[in-house]
Design an enzyme around this catalytic site. Structure first.
Site, PDB file in Angstrom:
ATOM      1  CG  ASN A   1      -1.929   1.045   1.270  1.00 37.20           C
ATOM      2  OD1 ASN A   1      -1.796   2.050   0.577  1.00 37.20           O
ATOM      3  ND2 ASN A   1      -2.955   0.863   2.089  1.00 37.20           N
TER       4      ASN A   1
ATOM      5  CE  LYS B   1      -2.366   1.713   6.192  1.00 37.71           C
ATOM      6  NZ  LYS B   1      -3.760   1.636   5.687  1.00 37.71           N
TER       7      LYS B   1
END
Ligand code: CDV
Length: 322
Positions: free
Chosen positions: A107, A124
């Site tokens: 992500n 992330k």
């Protein structure tokens, strides 16, 4: 002397599962046009901005989720965004699902110079949710199924941005904003502008859907305002908002100054551009006084922060003579 930078959070309304990237990119280009009309130099788009928030959908065969991922940036579908950036001279932050040439999944967010060159990439770190289908939940949150934990740390880079000259920029993605450790790692690199995108459901499905709506928004704002204040940085937080395939995301995008004050806030549940003129010299006050890290931090007392993950029970007090 003031170092002024005009920034925007480009909140996106819902993107339905059936809608292609062309729909999202078209809307984002229109937001870039509006940003240009308002003299914006940096536009921040949300987390996973090109598609619906797909981690709510379970795929038994993990590979079947690959169509949500980008193998290249720019691609034919995302090229209009890069063209708009070049045309208007605007830098932008984009959250997307990244599939690497080695087949790894993250992500991810990138910060893109108006020339189209990627200045900084972040993956992330704090992935919420679960990896397997959870029959108790009405809505799944499968980030732990579809993404690996980010492997780039929390990087900050000093790069020319707009008319302000070099700016120290860093990124967080959604759930990261709730973790003071993440902000502090950015603060320790003298970050001046933190860009972050988020997709936050209005309902707390970890608690069977219950948590007062106003508290969901409060916790988001509280985290961002505290992160900015405690690390003397501006923050631009762009949400996905509204009802995606029946599931509500709460929006409330904000721009925050180094005092922790909200400078601008979205009020719709749709595509909306909020802007703020930031004097980056405002970062100095906190950095040189109460949060002068070199003068006041006490690393010798912080060992637990990196030595321990989960909370442990404390030692128990016993009355003397017991
Ligand atoms: N996309 C996210 O990371 N969302 C989380 C939700 C699941 C709580 C968030 O922290 O907003």
């Amino acid at each position: 002397m003031a170092r002024r930078l005009t920034v925007a959070a480009a909140q996106l309304g819902p993107i339905q599962k059936a809608e292609g990237r062309d729909v999202a990119v078209g809307r984002m280009v229109r937001l870039m046009e509006r940003a240009h009309q308002r003299g914006v130099e940096v536009v921040v788009f949300p987390e996973l901005a090109l598609t619906t928030f797909f981690p709510r959908w379970y795929e038994e065969d993990r590979a079947a989720a690959d169509n949500w991922f980008e193998a290249a940036l720019p691609s034919n579908e995302t090229a209009p965004l890069f063209e708009a950036a070049r045309k208007y001279g605007i830098a932008f932050h984009l959250g997307y699902a990244e599939k690497t040439p080695e087949g790894r999944h993250f992500n991810t967010a990138v910060f893109v110079h108006p020339s189209g060159e990627i200045v900084l990439k972040y993956r992330k770190v704090h992935l919420p949710g679960h990896a397997e289908y959870d029959p108790v939940r009405k809505v799944q949150h499968l980030e732990k199924r579809y993404f690996e934990v980010g492997d780039l740390g929390f990087p900050v880079v000093r790069a020319p941005v707009g008319g302000a000259g070099p700016v120290n920029v860093g990124m967080l993605i959604c759930n990261d904003r709730r973790w003071p450790e993440a902000w502090r790692v950015l603060g320790l690199q003298s970050v001046e502008l933190v860009m972050l995108g988020y997709n936050t459901p209005s309902l707390n499905m970890d608690n069977r859907g219950f948590e007062a709506h106003h508290l969901r928004v409060l916790h988001s704002h509280l985290s961002i305002q505290a992160g900015c204040y405690q690390n003397a940085t501006f923050g631009v937080a762009a949400a996905k908002a509204g009802v995606e395939d029946g599931h509500e995301l709460f929006g409330h995008s904000i721009i925050v100054n180094p005092q922790g004050e909200i400078m601008a806030q979205a009020t719709s549940w749709d595509d909306e551009l909020i802007t703020a003129d930031c004097d980056l010299e405002m970062c100095r006050l906190g950095r040189e006084t109460i949060f002068n890290f070199a003068a006041h931090r006490r690393v010798e007392a912080y060992a637990r922060i990196t030595a321990q993950t989960g909370a442990q029970p404390p030692a128990e007090w016993q009355p003397r003579g017991a």
